[in-house]
Design an enzyme around this catalytic site. Structure first.
Site, PDB file in Angstrom:
ATOM      1  CG  HIS A   1      -1.892  -1.079   1.019  1.00  0.00           C
ATOM      2  ND1 HIS A   1      -2.878  -1.531   1.900  1.00  0.00           N
ATOM      3  CD2 HIS A   1      -2.353  -1.832  -0.022  1.00  0.00           C
ATOM      4  CE1 HIS A   1      -3.710  -2.270   1.614  1.00  0.00           C
ATOM      5  NE2 HIS A   1      -3.634  -2.650   0.559  1.00  0.00           N
TER       6      HIS A   1
ATOM      7  CB  CYS B   1       7.814  13.968 -13.766  1.00  0.00           C
ATOM      8  SG  CYS B   1       8.375  14.218 -12.231  1.00  0.00           S
TER       9      CYS B   1
ATOM     10  CB  CYS C   1       8.187  17.480  -8.494  1.00  0.00           C
ATOM     11  SG  CYS C   1       9.102  16.536  -9.527  1.00  0.00           S
TER      12      CYS C   1
ATOM     13  N   GLY D   1      -2.415  -9.441  12.631  1.00  0.00           N
ATOM     14  CA  GLY D   1      -3.228  -8.233  12.606  1.00  0.00           C
ATOM     15  C   GLY D   1      -3.645  -7.383  11.524  1.00  0.00           C
TER      16      GLY D   1
ATOM     17  CD  GLU E   1     -11.719  -7.734  16.184  1.00  0.00           C
ATOM     18  OE1 GLU E   1     -12.156  -7.075  17.547  1.00  0.00           O
ATOM     19  OE2 GLU E   1     -11.725  -7.166  15.278  1.00  0.00           O
TER      20      GLU E   1
ATOM     21  CB  ALA F   1       1.094  -8.379  16.749  1.00  0.00           C
TER      22      ALA F   1
HETATM   23  P1  OAD Z   1      -7.575  -2.559  10.166  1.00  0.00           P
HETATM   24  O1  OAD Z   1      -7.615  -1.336  11.233  1.00  0.00           O
HETATM   25  O2  OAD Z   1      -9.018  -3.002   9.237  1.00  0.00           O
HETATM   26  O3  OAD Z   1      -7.540  -4.038  11.051  1.00  0.00           O
HETATM   27  C1  OAD Z   1      -6.439  -4.142  12.028  1.00  0.00           C
HETATM   28  C2  OAD Z   1      -6.735  -5.601  12.765  1.00  0.00           C
HETATM   29  O4  OAD Z   1      -5.548  -5.580  13.655  1.00  0.00           O
HETATM   30  C3  OAD Z   1      -7.973  -5.931  13.257  1.00  0.00           C
HETATM   31  O5  OAD Z   1      -8.370  -7.053  12.816  1.00  0.00           O
HETATM   32  C4  OAD Z   1      -7.515  -5.896  14.991  1.00  0.00           C
HETATM   33  O6  OAD Z   1      -8.309  -6.941  15.572  1.00  0.00           O
HETATM   34  C5  OAD Z   1      -6.153  -6.114  14.935  1.00  0.00           C
HETATM   35  N1  OAD Z   1      -5.548  -5.708  15.891  1.00  0.00           N
HETATM   36  C6  OAD Z   1      -5.604  -4.490  16.560  1.00  0.00           C
HETATM   37  N2  OAD Z   1      -4.542  -4.382  17.639  1.00  0.00           N
HETATM   38  C7  OAD Z   1      -3.834  -5.793  17.423  1.00  0.00           C
HETATM   39  C8  OAD Z   1      -2.638  -6.062  18.234  1.00  0.00           C
HETATM   40  N3  OAD Z   1      -2.142  -5.393  19.221  1.00  0.00           N
HETATM   41  N4  OAD Z   1      -2.240  -7.509  17.932  1.00  0.00           N
HETATM   42  C9  OAD Z   1      -2.801  -8.211  16.930  1.00  0.00           C
HETATM   43  N5  OAD Z   1      -3.803  -7.564  16.403  1.00  0.00           N
HETATM   44  C10 OAD Z   1      -4.254  -6.599  16.563  1.00  0.00           C
HETATM   45  O7  OAD Z   1      -6.285  -2.555   9.439  1.00  0.00           O
HETATM   46  P2  OAD Z   1      -5.626  -3.402   8.225  1.00  0.00           P
HETATM   47  O8  OAD Z   1      -6.369  -4.901   8.074  1.00  0.00           O
HETATM   48  O9  OAD Z   1      -4.389  -3.434   8.072  1.00  0.00           O
HETATM   49  O10 OAD Z   1      -5.428   0.782   3.280  1.00  0.00           O
HETATM   50  O11 OAD Z   1      -6.413  -2.518   6.951  1.00  0.00           O
HETATM   51  C11 OAD Z   1      -6.219  -2.716   5.748  1.00  0.00           C
HETATM   52  C12 OAD Z   1      -6.079  -1.452   4.841  1.00  0.00           C
HETATM   53  O12 OAD Z   1      -7.416  -0.959   4.795  1.00  0.00           O
HETATM   54  C13 OAD Z   1      -5.104  -0.534   5.203  1.00  0.00           C
HETATM   55  O13 OAD Z   1      -3.712  -0.955   4.867  1.00  0.00           O
HETATM   56  C14 OAD Z   1      -5.507   0.731   4.691  1.00  0.00           C
HETATM   57  C15 OAD Z   1      -6.868   0.510   4.999  1.00  0.00           C
HETATM   58  O14 OAD Z   1      -7.873   1.084   4.151  1.00  0.00           O
HETATM   59  C16 OAD Z   1      -4.658   1.728   2.564  1.00  0.00           C
HETATM   60  O15 OAD Z   1      -4.406   2.830   3.147  1.00  0.00           O
HETATM   61  C17 OAD Z   1      -4.603   1.601   1.182  1.00  0.00           C
END
Ligand code: OAD
Length: 241
Positions: A121, A132, A149, A189, A217, A233
């Site tokens: 991402h 550019c 730029c 995570g 979860e 984590a």
């Molecule tokens: P989310 O915020 O959707 O999910 C975070 C996950 O981490 C959840 O399932 C939580 O339960 C888990 N979580 C939180 N704290 C934790 C811990 N201490 N240990 C283990 N697990 C934990 O984030 P992403 O799945 O990364 O995209 O989201 C995916 C994408 O959605 C992101 O990269 C972003 C967003 O839109 C872009 O920016 C393009």
């Protein structure tokens, strides 16, 4: 959800594996103090990330989008990798084949020392010219608006894949290659709702990988994986590795 494997069973499997791929999301950085996307603490001025992280939002109001990224840069500038990022670096040193695919743009895997990494991402510490398309590192906090730029004077944007945009073909290629050749996929995570990363677990399983999820979860991945452990984590990853 099949959960007949213990942490020790999985640890044994990791030690026997030749090739491990890891998919990470915001949860691995939550233990470094980085807000997750879908948690309430990730909100800024009552905007949802989906309302700001898009080409439409940037075309409409680049200053507002850059204000949001400046807020996020300020928040990330002080953050350090945690025990989970560091345990993955140790694992990389022990294995002949290892790849981290991260959805995180915070740069913490690279800061910890992970070498084989696809930041699918993008990276918040990189900017790209809208004219550019030149990409450069930039750690200014805040970045003065309008950032331009140095080569062509065009407006710079964050080097981040926004909603509605495609992933870089080379990142997708590296990711699928790593998913296809791994003996084991660790998913750490991520809420498992954003594509294409949400499809990576079945892709690895189809190629015979043993798939392990670590999350606070249950997620949509939980019904697909071989084993799912719930916890933080920074505690689970060092325990497994
Ligand atoms: P989310 O915020 O959707 O999910 C975070 C996950 O981490 C959840 O399932 C939580 O339960 C888990 N979580 C939180 N704290 C934790 C811990 N201490 N240990 C283990 N697990 C934990 O984030 P992403 O799945 O990364 O995209 O989201 C995916 C994408 O959605 C992101 O990269 C972003 C967003 O839109 C872009 O920016 C393009």
């Amino acid at each position: 959800m099949p959960n007949s494997f213990t942490i020790l069973d999985v640890r044994d499997r990791i030690h026997q594996a030749r090739s491990v791929t890891v998919l990470t999301g915001a949860g691995i950085s939550a233990d470094s103090g980085v807000p997750t996307f879908r948690g309430a603490e990730g909100l800024w001025k009552n905007f949802r990330p989906e309302e700001l992280a898009s080409l439409d939002a940037f075309a409409r109001d680049p200053k507002l989008v850059w204000e949001w990224y400046n807020w996020r840069r300020e928040l990330l500038a002080t953050k350090q990798p945690n025990a989970a990022h560091e345990a993955l670096v140790q694992l990389e040193r022990q294995l002949p084949d290892f790849w981290v695919i991260t959805q995180n743009v915070d740069g913490l895997h690279a800061m910890a020392g992970t070498q084989h990494l696809s930041e699918i991402h993008g990276n918040i510490w990189k900017v790209r010219c809208t004219q550019c398309h030149n990409v450069c590192h930039n750690r200014d906090v805040p970045l003065q608006f309008p950032p331009t730029c140095i080569d062509c004077g065009g407006l710079l944007r964050p080097h981040i894949v926004w909603f509605g945009e495609s992933l870089a073909p080379e990142d997708l290629e590296c990711s699928y290659a790593a998913l296809q050749r791994c003996d084991m996929l660790l998913i750490i995570g991520t809420s498992g709702v954003v594509y294409p990363a949400a499809s990576f677990a079945p892709a690895a399983k189809d190629h015979g990988a043993f798939v392990v999820e670590l999350n606070l979860e249950a997620t949509p991945h939980s019904s697909v994986v071989d084993v799912s452990f719930q916890g933080r984590a920074k505690e689970l990853v060092p325990l497994l590795l």
